[in-house]
Design a protein around this motif. Sequence first.
Motif, PDB file in Angstrom:
ATOM      1  N   GLN A 545     -14.139 -48.764 -30.974  1.00 48.30           N
ATOM      2  CA  GLN A 545     -14.812 -47.511 -31.346  1.00 48.30           C
ATOM      3  C   GLN A 545     -15.041 -47.538 -32.851  1.00 48.30           C
ATOM      4  O   GLN A 545     -14.159 -47.213 -33.633  1.00 48.30           O
ATOM      5  CB  GLN A 545     -13.941 -46.316 -30.955  1.00 48.30           C
ATOM      6  N   ASP A 549     -20.251 -41.205 -35.581  1.00 46.23           N
ATOM      7  CA  ASP A 549     -20.750 -40.079 -34.775  1.00 46.23           C
ATOM      8  C   ASP A 549     -21.629 -40.595 -33.650  1.00 46.23           C
ATOM      9  O   ASP A 549     -22.029 -41.749 -33.616  1.00 46.23           O
ATOM     10  CB  ASP A 549     -21.529 -39.101 -35.651  1.00 46.23           C
ATOM     11  N   LEU A 550     -21.929 -39.683 -32.721  1.00 48.09           N
ATOM     12  CA  LEU A 550     -22.681 -40.051 -31.515  1.00 48.09           C
ATOM     13  C   LEU A 550     -24.059 -40.603 -31.874  1.00 48.09           C
ATOM     14  O   LEU A 550     -24.512 -41.603 -31.322  1.00 48.09           O
ATOM     15  CB  LEU A 550     -22.814 -38.815 -30.621  1.00 48.09           C
ATOM     16  N   GLU A 551     -24.695 -39.931 -32.838  1.00 47.74           N
ATOM     17  CA  GLU A 551     -26.059 -40.327 -33.237  1.00 47.74           C
ATOM     18  C   GLU A 551     -26.116 -41.809 -33.623  1.00 47.74           C
ATOM     19  O   GLU A 551     -26.918 -42.580 -33.095  1.00 47.74           O
ATOM     20  CB  GLU A 551     -26.459 -39.465 -34.439  1.00 47.74           C
ATOM     21  N   TRP A 553     -23.974 -44.125 -33.023  1.00 46.06           N
ATOM     22  CA  TRP A 553     -23.578 -45.028 -31.933  1.00 46.06           C
ATOM     23  C   TRP A 553     -24.753 -45.270 -30.989  1.00 46.06           C
ATOM     24  O   TRP A 553     -25.032 -46.391 -30.593  1.00 46.06           O
ATOM     25  CB  TRP A 553     -22.396 -44.425 -31.162  1.00 46.06           C
ATOM     26  N   MET A 598     -18.216 -42.288 -25.471  1.00 43.18           N
ATOM     27  CA  MET A 598     -18.874 -40.997 -25.680  1.00 43.18           C
ATOM     28  C   MET A 598     -17.930 -39.823 -25.510  1.00 43.18           C
ATOM     29  O   MET A 598     -18.197 -38.739 -26.012  1.00 43.18           O
ATOM     30  CB  MET A 598     -20.047 -40.870 -24.707  1.00 43.18           C
ATOM     31  N   GLN A 600     -15.367 -39.273 -26.975  1.00 42.70           N
ATOM     32  CA  GLN A 600     -14.859 -38.800 -28.288  1.00 42.70           C
ATOM     33  C   GLN A 600     -15.628 -37.562 -28.731  1.00 42.70           C
ATOM     34  O   GLN A 600     -15.090 -36.701 -29.402  1.00 42.70           O
ATOM     35  CB  GLN A 600     -15.092 -39.846 -29.381  1.00 42.70           C
ATOM     36  N   TRP A 601     -16.934 -37.541 -28.403  1.00 43.10           N
ATOM     37  CA  TRP A 601     -17.798 -36.482 -28.922  1.00 43.10           C
ATOM     38  C   TRP A 601     -18.174 -35.467 -27.858  1.00 43.10           C
ATOM     39  O   TRP A 601     -18.691 -34.408 -28.169  1.00 43.10           O
ATOM     40  CB  TRP A 601     -19.084 -37.099 -29.503  1.00 43.10           C
ATOM     41  N   GLU A 602     -17.973 -35.820 -26.593  1.00 39.32           N
ATOM     42  CA  GLU A 602     -18.467 -34.957 -25.516  1.00 39.32           C
ATOM     43  C   GLU A 602     -17.387 -34.732 -24.476  1.00 39.32           C
ATOM     44  O   GLU A 602     -16.382 -35.429 -24.458  1.00 39.32           O
ATOM     45  CB  GLU A 602     -19.625 -35.671 -24.804  1.00 39.32           C
ATOM     46  N   LYS A 723     -27.630 -36.690 -24.568  1.00 37.69           N
ATOM     47  CA  LYS A 723     -26.858 -37.485 -23.609  1.00 37.69           C
ATOM     48  C   LYS A 723     -27.750 -37.911 -22.452  1.00 37.69           C
ATOM     49  O   LYS A 723     -27.671 -39.039 -21.974  1.00 37.69           O
ATOM     50  CB  LYS A 723     -25.676 -36.675 -23.091  1.00 37.69           C
TER      51      LYS A 723
END
Length: 1296
Positions: A545, A549-551, A553, A598, A600-602, A723
Motif C-alpha cells: 500500500q 490517496d485513492l485518486e 492510486w 481501496m 483504506q479509503w472506502e 469507485k
Amino acid sequence: MSAGPAGSGSAPHRFAHYFVICGLDNETGLEPDALAGENFDQSPLKRTFKSKVLAHYPQNIECNPFDQDAVNMLCMPKGLSFRTQRDSLAPRFHSFLITREDGSRTYGFVHTFYEEVTSAQIRSAMQTLHQMHQAEQHTSPHTCPSASSSSSSSSSSSMDSLASSSDEAESPSSQAGGRRGCGCSGSGYDAERDTLYVSKSICIITPMPFMHACRRFLTQLQKAVVSQQPPPLPLESYVYNVLYEVPLPPPGRSLKFHGVYEPILCQRPGPSELPLADFPLGDAFQLLGVENLVQLFTCVLLEMQVLLYSQDYQRLMVVAEGITTLLFPFQWQHVYVPILPASLLHFLDAPVPYLMGLQSKEGTDRSKLELPQEANLCFVDIDNHCIELPEDFPQFPNKTEFIQELTEVLLHYGLSPAGGVAPPPPTTTQTCVTGTGLKSTALKELVDDGRNGNLPGEALDVLELLQGNPTLERLQALAKRTGVKVARLEALVAGQKALGEDSTGGRTGAEEEELRNAKINVQLREVFAARFATMFADYEAFVIQNSPDLESWLTNREQMHNFDKASFLSDQPEPFLPFLSRFIETQMFATFIDNKIMSQWEEKEPLLRVFDGRIEKARLYNVRAPSLRSSVYQKCTFLKESAQAIEQRLMKIDHTAIHPHLLDMKIGQGKYQQGFFPKLQADVLASGPTNNNRWSNRTGPAQRRREWPRQQPDHLGLDNDLKEKYMQEARSLGKNLRQPKLSDLSPAVIAQTNWKFVEGLLKECRMKTKRMLVEKMGREAVEMGHGEANITGLEENTLIASLCDLLERIWSHGLQVKQGKSALWSHLMHYQAREELTEQQAESPVSTGQDRRKSESSIGLPALRVSVVQDMRHIQNMGEIKTDVGRARAWIRLSLEKKVLSQHLKQLLSNQALTKKLYKRYAFLRCEEEKEQFLFHLLSLNTVDYFCFTSVFTTIMIPYRAVIIPIKKLSNAMTTSNPWVCVSGELGDSGIMQIPKNVLEMTFDCQNLGKLTTVQLGHDNAGLLAKWLVDCVMVRNEITGHTYKFPCGRWLGKGVDDGSLERILIGELVVPCSDEEVVRGSKTPPPQRSPSQLRRISITSITGRGNKPTTDQIQDAISEAINNILKHFHKPEKERGSLTVLLCGEGGLVGAVEQFFYHGFRTARLFQKNIFVWDFIERSVVYMESADQMGDLQETPEPFGLTCDSLCRYANAINNTSRNIGKDGKFQLLICLGARDRLLSNWLPLLVDCPIITRMYEDSALLRDRVAVNSLIGILQSLHDFPITLETSLTKGVDL
C-alpha cells in the motif's frame, strides 16, 4: 405504460422485479426459429418455433430495465416446442441469470408447462407442415432414423452443427417413442385425431437468487390453473402480492409470504455470514462427485475456459452457480453465461476465460461436438458425470484431505460423494399427465411437489415392515455399528422422520427439504471458505500500500505492484506452490487485492469484510505464526454454528408479508378456465400501491439508483462515481468484454464484440510481456522502481505458461474450421506442409527466413540453421510429447529460449494466403495493425535470457557439438595422443568420449545436460607429439543454439606447465554478437557471464612479467568470492545457478585463495624446475607425517592432531588419484574439498606453523602475516553455515 412512482422507487427492496409470461403468439402464428439451427429435415413437431414475451408486469423498473429479447431467449432458450397427447407433458423448472455490463446480476426462475392449442389456424398450419414433410420423406430414399438423427444438420459449419437444436432433450418419449424421430406412420400429427399442445412459460425475475421460494410460488400458480377448483383469489392477486407487497428480507432475517395454497419461506444471511446462495450444492456434488467438482473448482480458480454440458438447463445453472458461490471471497471476473442460447453459439469463439453452459441433445456424442478452442478448456459433461481437464494442470493444495472433509459433510446428509447420482429431476410435478388430457388432477395434487415427504407405496410398505419388526430394527442398528451402509432403509427412515417432524413442528415436507438443502449448502461452502482462510491467513502482510490517496492510486494502478508475490510464495509450503503461483496471477485475485487496498479509503466490499472477519476470528483462536510453512491440514470449525444460524432463522420467522387480497378489478375480470393460464389484467398489475407501505420508502431514490449496480446485491450500501469508474476499469483490465449482449444480434453488434476481443487480447499481450520483462530483469528493474526483485523459477514458469495460453487463445479467435485441439500447432502444421512442398519443388532446398545464424564469435563452430520448420522438426522428434497442445507449448518455449519467438510468428503470418484460408475476416490475426503491435510486444522478450525449454524438458535427447581450439602458434595443431572429453551440466554429464585424432570436433547425442558447467579435457600422452596447448573448448546445444565457451589457455602434457594431462574447464555462455542478433535486441549478459578468458595461473603470469596483484587486491578478491557464494545460498533453490563457477571460475574462491598462497612465494630458482603451491602443500604434509611418527605432535591438543590427520589424508588421497590433473588442479581440488567439509579454516594455521614456510615464502608474504591469515580464516568460517556440494566432475577418482 410506466410504473407508478412508488412501484419503481421501491424496486431495489422488493422481493421480485417482474412477472413474465412467454409462449405462442396466436396473432403472428408459427415462425421457424432460424437462430436455433436449421432443422427442416425433422418432423414439424420436432422443429423449434419462435416464442414471444406475451406479457410482463410492471412495464419497466428504472434500476433494472426490462430486456425483452434476453428474457425471451432465456425463458425458452430453444423456442416453442409442440407435443401431442402421446408425449410427456410434465412441466419443467429452470433458472437463468442475466449479468449486466457492470457485473451486477438479475435472476430469473421459469416454470414451463404445456397448454392445449385452441387456435384452428395454428392446428391447420401444423397439419400442412406435417403433410409437406411426409411428402418429402416419401420422395427421398428414406430409412426411419432414430431419435438422434436430428443432430445431423444440413449445414457444414461446426458451429451450426452445434446449433441444430432439436427438442430431444425435453421430450422423453412415451411408449410410441421408438417411432417418433421422423414422420413415419403412427408418429405424426393428425388434426382430426390428435390433441396439439404447446409450451408456455411463467417466469419471475428477482434481484437475488431465492430459487426455492420462486420455484414453490410458480408451482402453486400453475397448479391453480390445472386444478378442478378455481383458486381462492384471482391469479392477479397473487402476482400483485409477490411483485409489490413482498419485501426483500433484511440481512440476517427470514420472511414468510403466501402462495396460492401454502406459505413460502425465504431467509437471507447476516452481514458476517457467507452471502446468499440458494441453488442446491448437494445436487452439484451428486452429479459430478467430489473429486471432479474439486478439479472443476481448481480450473475456475485458475480462470481457464469452462464449458458445462447437459440436456437439462437447471443442471447447468445448479453447477455454474454452485461453483461460483464456492469461490468466496473471490469473484469470477469474466464472461459468465450458465445457459448459452442457440443463437449465441458464436460466443464459444471468445478468446477470453469464460464459464458457459451448453445444452446437449439426446443421443449426441461428445466426440461430435466441435469446439473452437480446447487448448485451455475444461469440458464438464454433467449428465455423464465426467470432466476433461486441460494439460499441465496443478492440483489444489491438500487436495486429498480436502476431499475427505467434503466427503464427511456429504455422508452426514446421506449423499454419495462418488457422484454419478442424478438428483431428483427438476420437474415440479412428478406425475406424467398423459393422453387423457389433464383429468387426473386429483391424483396429481396428491403427489405434487415430490419432495413433500410422501413416500411411494412400495417404500412405505418396506418402512412399515421395518418399524413393526424389532428383529429387523436390531439388525439395522448392528449394521450401523459395524459401518455397513443400509442406505435405502436409512433414506426411508430419514424421509419418515421428516414426516413425523412435520406433524409436530408444523413444517411441511417441502420446508424440511429446503432446510436440509440450506444446511448442506452452507456447510459445504464453509469448508471451501475455510481453505482460503487458511491459505491466505497472512495475505495482508504482503499487500503493498504505497499511495497517499485513492485518486493517485487509481491513476497509477496499472503501473504498480500491489502484492509482494515473491515473498508470499517463499512463505508457502512447497506442495502448494504450483497452484498458488498461478492463482495469484489471476484477475479474480488482482481484484480481491484491489478491493483490499481501496478499503483504506472506502467502506469494505462485503465479501472482503466477511473474509477479513473470518481471519481475525481464526487469529483469536490460534496463533498462526508457528504453522506458517506447515502444510498440515486444518479442518473447518464453523460447520455447526453456520447450520444453526440458518435453522434458527427458518424456525423463527422474523417478518410476514401482507397476505394476497382482492384487487380493485372490474366486474367480469379474472375469469378462469381450467388448464389455460389466463390473460392477466394489465391495468391492476402495472404499478404497485402508493406510499402506504412501511418498507417501500426508507431511502431516497437517488441513493437507491447508486446502490443497485453493486457487484454483490447482497449487502446494499453507499457508492460513489469514482469507485464505479474504477470497478469498470478494473474488470476490463486485459478483459475488455465481460458479458455478451443477449438482446441485439445484428452483424454490427457481433463485429463490435469481436473488435472488443481484439483490443482485449492486445492489451493482455502488452501486460503479460511487460510483466515477464520486469520480473526477469530482477535487480535492475527494482532499482528503477518496478516492484519486487527475485523472480522464482516457479513464477517464471507460471508466466510462460500463461503466455502459451494467451497465444492459443489468439490463434483460436476467428478460426474458419477447427482442426485438432491446438489452433497454433494446426497453423504451424499447415505452414510446414507448404514449406516442405516448396522445398521439394526448388532444386536447391532453401529455407525461409533468416536461415543461418552467423558463427557466434566461435572460431570453429559451423553456422546453425534457424527456421520455423526446423524448430518444429525438433519438437516432432520428441517422443515424450504426445499431444498437439503439448507440442505447441514446447515450440513456444524453444522459440522463446532461442529469442526468435516474434520472428518465427512473423514468418508464420507472412504467408497471407494461408492466414486468409484459415481465419475469418474479423480474426485477431487478420487485423494488421494489432498484429504488428502484438509481434512488437513479443520482440521485447528478446532482451532477457530464458531457459524455459532446457529447464522443462529434462529427459529428452539433445544433439551437442563440441570443438577444441588449440593455440596454433605455440603448439602443434596436430597431436599424436588420443584426446578425450567429458561435458557436464546442471542435470548430468555425457561420460568420457574419445575425440577422433586430429579432427578436434565431434557431435554427440546425450540426455539433456541443462545449462553446461564444466568440461573435462585430457589425453593419454601417447606418441611423440603428446604436448598440447589448448586455447578453449566450444560446446553448442544444437536444438536451442546455446553456445558455451570453456577457456583453457594452458598446456596438457608431461614435463610442461604443471604436468597435467587433464584439465577441468569452467564454462560461460557466449552472447551472440552478430549484427542481426544485436538488431534483435539481445544485449544483456547471462546471469553467470565471466570475462573472456579464465584465470591463467601459469608460471609466466606469476613470475615477474604479469602485473602482480597487491595485498589489498588479493584480500578484496577473496571477500568478493565469498560474498558471491553467500548470495548464491540466499537465492531460492531453483534460481541458484552453478556453484562450480563461483568456486572455480573467473573471480571464484579457488582463484582468490590461490593468489593469496602465491603472494611472496619463491617460485622459480636458477637452473631448477618451476615449483608450485602444491609442492609447498606436499612438503608440509611430509613434514607433519614424519613429525607425527617421531612423536613431536604428541603434546598437541586433540583437535589440532585431528586437523593434522585430515590435511594429510586429503592431500594423499588427491595425490593417489588415478587422474593426471596436474599440480594446480590438485590444489584446486584441495580447496574445494576443504570448503565442502568445512576444514579449510582449520588447515591454514597448520600450514602457517609448519617450518617449511620459511624456506618457500619471503618474509613479506601474506601467508606469513598473522593478521591477514586470521582475517582469511574468519571469512572462510562464514561458509560453514551452508551445504557446499561439488560436481562429480571435480571429485571423480578421489577416495576419502
